[in-house]
Enzyme design. Structure first.
Site, PDB file in Angstrom:
ATOM      1  N   LYS A 112       0.847  -1.195   0.000  1.00  0.00           N
ATOM      2  CA  LYS A 112       0.000   0.000   0.000  1.00  0.00           C
ATOM      3  C   LYS A 112       0.881   1.243   0.000  1.00  0.00           C
ATOM      4  O   LYS A 112       1.925   1.246   0.659  1.00  0.00           O
ATOM      5  CB  LYS A 112      -0.855   0.028   1.281  1.00  0.00           C
ATOM      6  CG  LYS A 112      -2.036  -0.913   1.295  1.00  0.00           C
ATOM      7  CD  LYS A 112      -2.829  -0.737   2.578  1.00  0.00           C
ATOM      8  CE  LYS A 112      -3.944  -1.759   2.705  1.00  0.00           C
ATOM      9  NZ  LYS A 112      -5.028  -1.592   1.737  1.00  0.00           N
ATOM     10  N   ARG A 148     -10.162 -11.434   1.882  1.00  0.00           N
ATOM     11  CA  ARG A 148     -11.053 -12.438   1.274  1.00  0.00           C
ATOM     12  C   ARG A 148     -10.407 -13.816   1.270  1.00  0.00           C
ATOM     13  O   ARG A 148     -11.097 -14.826   1.260  1.00  0.00           O
ATOM     14  CB  ARG A 148     -11.472 -11.968  -0.127  1.00  0.00           C
ATOM     15  CG  ARG A 148     -10.348 -11.828  -1.092  1.00  0.00           C
ATOM     16  CD  ARG A 148     -10.740 -11.031  -2.334  1.00  0.00           C
ATOM     17  NE  ARG A 148     -10.748  -9.581  -2.090  1.00  0.00           N
ATOM     18  CZ  ARG A 148     -11.092  -8.676  -2.981  1.00  0.00           C
ATOM     19  NH1 ARG A 148     -11.497  -9.051  -4.172  1.00  0.00           N
ATOM     20  NH2 ARG A 148     -11.071  -7.383  -2.690  1.00  0.00           N
TER      21      ARG A 148
HETATM   22  N1  BES Z   1      -8.111  -3.797   4.375  1.00  0.00           N
HETATM   23  C1  BES Z   1      -8.310  -3.368   3.062  1.00  0.00           C
HETATM   24  C2  BES Z   1      -9.641  -2.637   2.857  1.00  0.00           C
HETATM   25  C3  BES Z   1      -9.810  -1.319   3.555  1.00  0.00           C
HETATM   26  C4  BES Z   1      -9.496  -0.144   2.928  1.00  0.00           C
HETATM   27  C5  BES Z   1     -10.358  -1.259   4.827  1.00  0.00           C
HETATM   28  C6  BES Z   1      -9.691   1.073   3.557  1.00  0.00           C
HETATM   29  C7  BES Z   1     -10.553  -0.047   5.452  1.00  0.00           C
HETATM   30  C8  BES Z   1     -10.232   1.116   4.813  1.00  0.00           C
HETATM   31  C9  BES Z   1      -8.284  -4.553   2.081  1.00  0.00           C
HETATM   32  O1  BES Z   1      -7.527  -5.638   2.475  1.00  0.00           O
HETATM   33  C10 BES Z   1      -7.742  -4.044   0.808  1.00  0.00           C
HETATM   34  O2  BES Z   1      -6.640  -3.609   0.796  1.00  0.00           O
HETATM   35  N2  BES Z   1      -8.533  -4.107  -0.247  1.00  0.00           N
HETATM   36  C11 BES Z   1      -8.141  -3.620  -1.527  1.00  0.00           C
HETATM   37  C12 BES Z   1      -8.580  -4.627  -2.563  1.00  0.00           C
HETATM   38  C13 BES Z   1      -8.012  -4.413  -3.914  1.00  0.00           C
HETATM   39  C14 BES Z   1      -6.526  -4.693  -3.910  1.00  0.00           C
HETATM   40  C15 BES Z   1      -8.704  -5.323  -4.904  1.00  0.00           C
HETATM   41  C16 BES Z   1      -8.804  -2.274  -1.733  1.00  0.00           C
HETATM   42  O3  BES Z   1      -9.941  -2.104  -1.309  1.00  0.00           O
HETATM   43  O4  BES Z   1      -8.168  -1.397  -2.298  1.00  0.00           O
HETATM   44 ZN    ZN Z   2      -5.465  -5.424   1.873  1.00  0.00          ZN
END
Ligand code: BES
Ligand code: ZN
Ligand code: ZN
Length: 462
Positions: free
Chosen positions: A225, A299
């Site tokens: 990230k 997931r």
């Molecule tokens: N933990 C995150 C989702 C999240 C984002 C929770 C902001 C709370 C606040 C999750 O694991 C994630 O990173 N999801 C990605 C998925 C993508 C890579 C398909 C996302 O939502 O960007």
């Molecule tokens: Zn994630």
């Protein structure tokens, strides 16, 4: 003499209100009249249960600046309003001061509502305590709150509440063939755990499994990230922590429903042995997964935990997860997304969530979005081929791991927005809110009282 709390309409007038206004009170929020020891709380609508809940919270916070032992709010004839006020009053003054070297000195004022039912007072106390459990855990920094730490907390909660508790370590996760869960945890120095707690009353009407995403930190893994997006990812364990809060509440309320809490605890980190985009994982359900992005890790953990949950043969499975940023983009920071295949169940959950004071909305699955998670070389891909509809595609990915017989017995709740908000809102202070706790407890209470019914092998009364 104790403080008297009065809830007033924003536009109302009286001698007292006019006096407060002459001191600068504008009709909304809290104002303390020193002379009469009256705490005025101005609200938009005195009959609106959500305004009253928030008024309880405003009162409790205003009382922090007033050194009195006791404050009295007479109460309403409508017990629903009393309950809402009490929940706001007891849960609304929460603060997380763990890391402040100078703790604020506080004379905790006890709020009393003479016209309220004893049951409402007890319920509000349990909800406040359960929210505190969830909020404290989520707010705890990731260096402390590792998968092991949360698993140990689960053990302690189980001991205190007389719950059964089984902790699966990494080697047991291997035995369970949880290939997706294990891949996510691989690069972390903090080993993964699955905590399984059970609340088992003597005569259970239903058996429910609650599954919580417990990523104690989500760096994104190799699909790292960006810095700005990594911050607050200690809150990626909110689903699992909500399950702990819910179990505390259910056992204290004493519902006649068997409740299983399954926590998937892991840390998504980087390293030489990290799982990679392009890897193919074999999940516990024997469904192969192509990894398109290691940041779509929740997931993967949930896929294997949902598989484990189905082996318990429950009447209903609810998973709680901070699953997608897309859910926050779509719904805003305050609203959870409800997904699944069973419309009735979704509607009933929505009703319970709103009644409890949580905001939620239904996100409908559709066959077009399902196509977006197809993989050319595996059974399914952990990312969508489109950048749109990310909350639903994540929900539909989870749906792939739900067996045919459970399709109608499953709800997925994406709490990514409200679980952790960096400002105070409604009855929540900065940080963790305990999203999911009130909604699920209310839903289970409705089930217990027969408001809604589930198809159940255990329930002969159905
Ligand atoms: N933990 C995150 C989702 C999240 C984002 C929770 C902001 C709370 C606040 C999750 O694991 C994630 O990173 N999801 C990605 C998925 C993508 C890579 C398909 C996302 O939502 O960007
Ligand atoms: Zn994630
Ligand atoms: Zn995550």
């Amino acid at each position: 003499m104790s403080v008297t709390i009065k809830i007033i309409d924003k536009k109302a007038e009286s001698k007292e209100i006019n006096l407060a206004k002459s001191y600068g009170f504008n009709g909304s929020g809290a104002f303390f009249l020193q002379e009469s020891k009256t705490l005025l709380i101005g609200v938009e609508n005195e009959k609106c249960v959500d305004s009253i809940r928030e008024a309880g919270s405003i009162a409790a916070n205003a009382l922090k600046g007033i050194s009195e032992k006791e404050a009295v709010f007479k109460g309403f004839k409508d017990e629903n309003l009393n309950k809402a006020f009490l929940v706001g009053a007891f849960a609304g003054d929460y603060e997380f001061n763990e890391y402040k070297s100078k703790k604020q000195k506080e004379v905790k004022t006890q709020i009393i509502v003479p016209d309220a039912d004893k049951k409402s007072v007890k319920f509000a106390k349990i909800i406040a305590e359960s929210l505190k459990i969830t909020r404290d855990l989520v707010n705890t920094m990731p260096e402390t709150a590792t998968p092991k730490f949360i698993a140990n907390y689960a053990k302690t909660l189980a001991e205190n509440e007389n719950l059964d508790c089984k902790i699966l370590e990494e080697k047991e996760l291997k035995k369970e063939k949880m290939g997706a869960f294990l891949a996510v945890a691989k690069a972390s120095v903090n080993a993964p755990f699955l905590a399984h707690l059970t609340y088992k009353p003597k005569k259970a009407k239903y058996k429910i499994a609650l599954v919580g995403k417990g990523l104690t930190y989500d760096s994104g893994g190799l699909s790292l990230k960006p810095g700005d997006y990594m911050r607050t990812m200690k809150a990626d364990k909110s689903g699992a922590c909500a399950v702990l809060g819910i179990l505390n509440a259910i056992s204290k309320i004493g519902l006649d429903i068997e409740v299983h809490g399954i926590l998937g605890l892991a840390e998504n980190m980087i390293g030489g042995n990290a799982y990679k985009p392009d890897d193919i994982l074999i999940s516990r359900e024997k469904i192969s997964i192509e990894v398109g992005n290691t940041d779509a890790e929740g997931r993967l953990v949930l896929a294997d935990c949902l598989s484990y949950a189905q082996d318990l043969k429950p009447d209903l499975i609810i998973d709680l997860a901070t699953l997608t940023g897309a859910c926050v983009v779509g719904l805003g920071e305050y609203t959870s997304g409800i997904m699944g295949y069973n419309k009735n169940l979704q509607n009933n959950f929505l009703q319970a969530a709103l009644d409890s004071g949580e905001l939620a909305t239904i996100l409908h699955f559709n066959r077009h979005i399902k196509k977006l998670i197809e993989s050319k070389i595996a059974d399914v891909s952990n990312v969508s081929s489109s950048r749109y509809g990310g909350a639903i595609s994540a929900g539909m990915f989870l749906g792939e791991f739900i067996r045919e017989e459970f399709k109608d017995k499953w709800l997925h709740i994406d709490i990514a927005g409200p679980a952790y908000v960096e400002k105070s809102w409604d009855i929540n202070s900065f940080g963790a809110s305990g999203a999911g706790v009130r909604a699920v407890v209310e839903f289970l209470k409705y089930l217990d009282s027969g408001c809604f019914k589930l198809e159940s092998k255990n329930n002969k009364a159905k």
